[in-house]
Design a protein around this motif. Structure first.
Motif, PDB file in Angstrom:
ATOM      1  N   ALA B  15       0.796  -1.223   0.000  1.00 43.77           N
ATOM      2  CA  ALA B  15       0.000   0.000   0.000  1.00 43.77           C
ATOM      3  C   ALA B  15       0.830   1.276   0.000  1.00 43.77           C
ATOM      4  CB  ALA B  15      -0.937   0.002   1.205  1.00 43.77           C
ATOM      5  N   GLY B  16       2.047   1.246   0.433  1.00 47.28           N
ATOM      6  CA  GLY B  16       2.791   2.479   0.629  1.00 47.28           C
ATOM      7  C   GLY B  16       3.840   2.748  -0.429  1.00 47.28           C
ATOM      8  N   PRO B  17       4.722   3.706  -0.151  1.00 42.48           N
ATOM      9  CA  PRO B  17       5.746   4.085  -1.120  1.00 42.48           C
ATOM     10  C   PRO B  17       6.988   3.206  -1.072  1.00 42.48           C
ATOM     11  CG  PRO B  17       5.890   5.502   0.811  1.00 42.48           C
ATOM     12  CD  PRO B  17       4.715   4.576   1.041  1.00 42.48           C
ATOM     13  N   PHE B  18       7.043   2.233  -0.154  1.00 38.19           N
ATOM     14  CA  PHE B  18       8.315   1.579   0.150  1.00 38.19           C
ATOM     15  C   PHE B  18       8.851   0.733  -0.999  1.00 38.19           C
ATOM     16  CE2 PHE B  18       6.093   1.949   4.352  1.00 38.19           C
ATOM     17  CZ  PHE B  18       6.813   3.046   4.780  1.00 38.19           C
ATOM     18  N   GLY B  20       8.034   0.789  -4.095  1.00 43.40           N
ATOM     19  CA  GLY B  20       8.287   1.656  -5.241  1.00 43.40           C
ATOM     20  C   GLY B  20       9.595   2.416  -5.115  1.00 43.40           C
ATOM     21  N   ALA B  21       9.878   2.915  -3.921  1.00 39.52           N
ATOM     22  CA  ALA B  21      11.126   3.662  -3.725  1.00 39.52           C
ATOM     23  C   ALA B  21      12.337   2.757  -3.932  1.00 39.52           C
ATOM     24  CB  ALA B  21      11.143   4.290  -2.332  1.00 39.52           C
TER      25      ALA B  21
ATOM     26  N   THR C  39       2.184   1.510  -6.274  1.00 38.70           N
ATOM     27  CA  THR C  39       1.099   0.854  -5.552  1.00 38.70           C
ATOM     28  C   THR C  39      -0.197   1.021  -6.328  1.00 38.70           C
ATOM     29  OG1 THR C  39      -0.125   0.682  -3.468  1.00 38.70           O
ATOM     30  CG2 THR C  39       0.525   2.885  -4.134  1.00 38.70           C
ATOM     31  N   SER C  41      -2.890   0.198  -4.343  1.00 40.48           N
ATOM     32  CA  SER C  41      -3.690  -0.028  -3.136  1.00 40.48           C
ATOM     33  C   SER C  41      -3.938   1.237  -2.337  1.00 40.48           C
ATOM     34  CB  SER C  41      -3.000  -1.084  -2.260  1.00 40.48           C
ATOM     35  OG  SER C  41      -2.838  -2.290  -2.974  1.00 40.48           O
ATOM     36  N   VAL C  53       2.040   9.423  -0.875  1.00 38.96           N
ATOM     37  CA  VAL C  53       2.840   8.294  -1.379  1.00 38.96           C
ATOM     38  C   VAL C  53       3.705   8.749  -2.554  1.00 38.96           C
ATOM     39  CG1 VAL C  53       2.689   6.049  -2.539  1.00 38.96           C
ATOM     40  CG2 VAL C  53       1.311   6.495  -0.495  1.00 38.96           C
ATOM     41  N   TYR C 179       0.000  10.338   7.375  1.00 40.62           N
ATOM     42  CA  TYR C 179      -0.085   9.028   6.720  1.00 40.62           C
ATOM     43  C   TYR C 179       0.151   7.943   7.753  1.00 40.62           C
ATOM     44  CZ  TYR C 179       1.050   5.318   3.339  1.00 40.62           C
ATOM     45  OH  TYR C 179       1.068   4.161   2.606  1.00 40.62           O
TER      46      TYR C 179
END
Lengths: 266, 266, 266
Positions: B15-18, B20-21, C39, C41, C53, C179
């Motif tokens: 669900a978060g940016p992790f 993707g980053a 994401t 989600s 995000v 967040y």
């Protein structure tokens, strides 16, 4: 030559090693291919759901994409594994009806049974043909191996009955819900072929009856509705949808995939 | 030269940016690499689960793949960050036992501690080494930087005790559940080395005892079972599994990862 | 020339055909691009969550990445579709505030309204502009089409009020939770600009008040805390976070995105 695509639709879920092992297998054979997750979250064993998701996604992929669809409750049994080709797309899937939309609505060029085991994973499991049969065949197919190399032609693939609307009297059809999307919108099997949109884009003369009531409100897009009343709208897959703005029509109306509904001209 | 692969196993969720980053960081250093999500849905902090998922997936990836495994509850502490190489694969992970299957079952070529900070993200956080240490090192490693450039050799990596079956009397072993997959199948730590398959592929002379009962039914694949009785079967990762066709053995039997079981010859 | 990246942030969920149809569309136009799921989600319709995000992920991607953000509850209405460019990144999103962090914190080079329909999907739905507008424009942009080709410049994009801390008296700020991450950590809108870290990296002279109590414990990383008491820590996105080691601060404290808190110097 443009990089080729392999798209994946499975019911393996996202938590385990399964989807990763499939992707690794494809890239091990052809590291130049784009492997694209469509979804791994098909309801386990739900062949019609996977068939519908495939029917709504494959057309948007590049020409010569290989679509791998592994919802395969009978893996390990005598069910065949198929390669189906149409004008611009290839499909790899168990012979269980998951390609029913393709086989009944597209011009099919060829259907082959995957039997040539030298294209499979060297150690073939009896429970994970996604990794051991479909993924390696996708890899070799993307490298240019001809369809007929993978096995014998098939003339009798399994085709499931995709529910089609029945005209029960003039301008009145019995139909059903094909799919509930992640927002809770109910995708019906009615289209503008049954009752057309008006010039502004509303299915204005249509109404829908369902088990618990009737829907007469029509909209063109979600935010056109300011309240929580369900409405009928032409959805992005070409079917009429029952929706609630910022809400779940499935939850509100107690309907699900397979629920019977009727479309009537007002 | 073939495009290289970086595979990702984390507990960051979707669900978060992790995630993707991390992926952005790898591609920023090497845009030619294939970054492949195996899973980001490891149970938060569950090192043994991640270790198992890695052990079932890495082998299917192309040679020279870099497997990044970030389940790292002690991020920011003095725990080391490791690079481990075996014949055809590289692994980047915290030194917390998540590479235990690799370190105990594969021939290890080299182990290095990631200390050369000029390979890290310029601003190094103390809580997200997936993005700031492991991802950039994966990027540079995929570009051909030598393992020894990233830090000093390590001789004492942390290895967790992967539960191994114990023969308690002839043809009788105590073992345990290693993993519950997304379908609820229970992957045991028993293999055909303990009790072999018969010629038809059934673990026919085996039975399993668990806390709440006994399993004597054996199958080769899921759909071979027509009812809801649990059965024993050789799974796709080479371990015996306890399964129920179209059902969750974990839920039915009340067993989970770590549960003790016994394998006996009939 | 290096392969370009397209990153995706949507609220489409992972179960349906939506994300796949977007990815297929992009690759159909430019098969050489890296399409990266950040994401899918995002909480349905939660524009501020998607904005956050994006703000935490875009910077880690390669230069010239195209970030596509589709949280679009007003799709089909007159809301504009935007292309925004900053020094090293492009953004495609509905004009609903989802780019607020970008528009207020980065030097904006150009903003255009996507109106040139020949870049869109041939059949344009009124409910899925992710697939029919944003994805094809991302594809063409990645092929080198100039920003100004897609439509007219825009001078008044919608910018939402990103909650900023207010100094209510010297060394005392009112702020809020921006967040909640997947572990339940509460990311605040306080940073070391408000109360600095000490030399060891602790926000030592800070304390936080929330609806149900006060937090005075400070840590540098999760595992530095041995118990279940919540603590304040500098998180990986540059904001102070309220966290519990191996637990969910959001659940324990009953706080969520938008909850008001105060930061005070001790």
């Amino acid at each position: 030559m443009a990089r080729r695509c392999v798209s994946l639709i499975t019911d393996f879920g996202l938590a385990g090693p399964f989807a990763g092992a499939m992707k690794g297998t494809i890239l091990r054979i052809n590291p130049e291919v784009n492997v694209v997750d469509v979804t791994h979250s098909i309801t386990p064993g739900d062949i019609l759901e996977a068939a519908f998701v495939l029917s709504c996604s494959f057309r948007f992929f590049p020409d010569r994409t290989i679509h791998v669809v592994v919802v395969d409750p009978k893996v390990g049994s005598q069910r065949r594994a198929l390669l189906v080709s149409i004008e611009n797309h290839f499909f790899l899937a168990p012979d269980n009806g998951v390609l029913s939309y393709i086989l009944t609505r597209e011009e099919v060029y060829g259907i082959f049974s995957l039997t040539e085991e030298h294209f499979f994973q060297k150690t073939l499991s009896s429970t994970f043909h996604g990794r051991d049969v479909f993924a390696p065949v996708a890899g070799w197919l993307s490298k240019g191996v001809e369809s007929a190399q993978f096995g014998e032609p098939v003339t009798d693939p399994l085709v499931l009955d995709i529910p089609k609307p029945q005209e029960v009297r003039p301008k009145a059809w019995k139909g059903s819900i094909l799919y509930v999307d992640t927002f809770g919108n109910l995708i019906t099997n009615f289209t503008p072929e049954h009752i057309p949109l008006d010039e502004q884009g509303y299915p204005a003369v249509a109404k829908v009856r369902h088990l618990h009531g009737e829907i007469v409100k029509t909209r063109r897009y979600f935010a056109e509705s300011a309240d929580k009343e369900p409405f009928l709208m032409l959805g992005s897959s070409g079917y009429y949808e029952i929706a609630i703005n910022n809400g779940s029509a499935a939850m509100e109306l107690g309907l699900k995939a397979g629920s019977e509904i009727a479309l009537l001209q007002r």
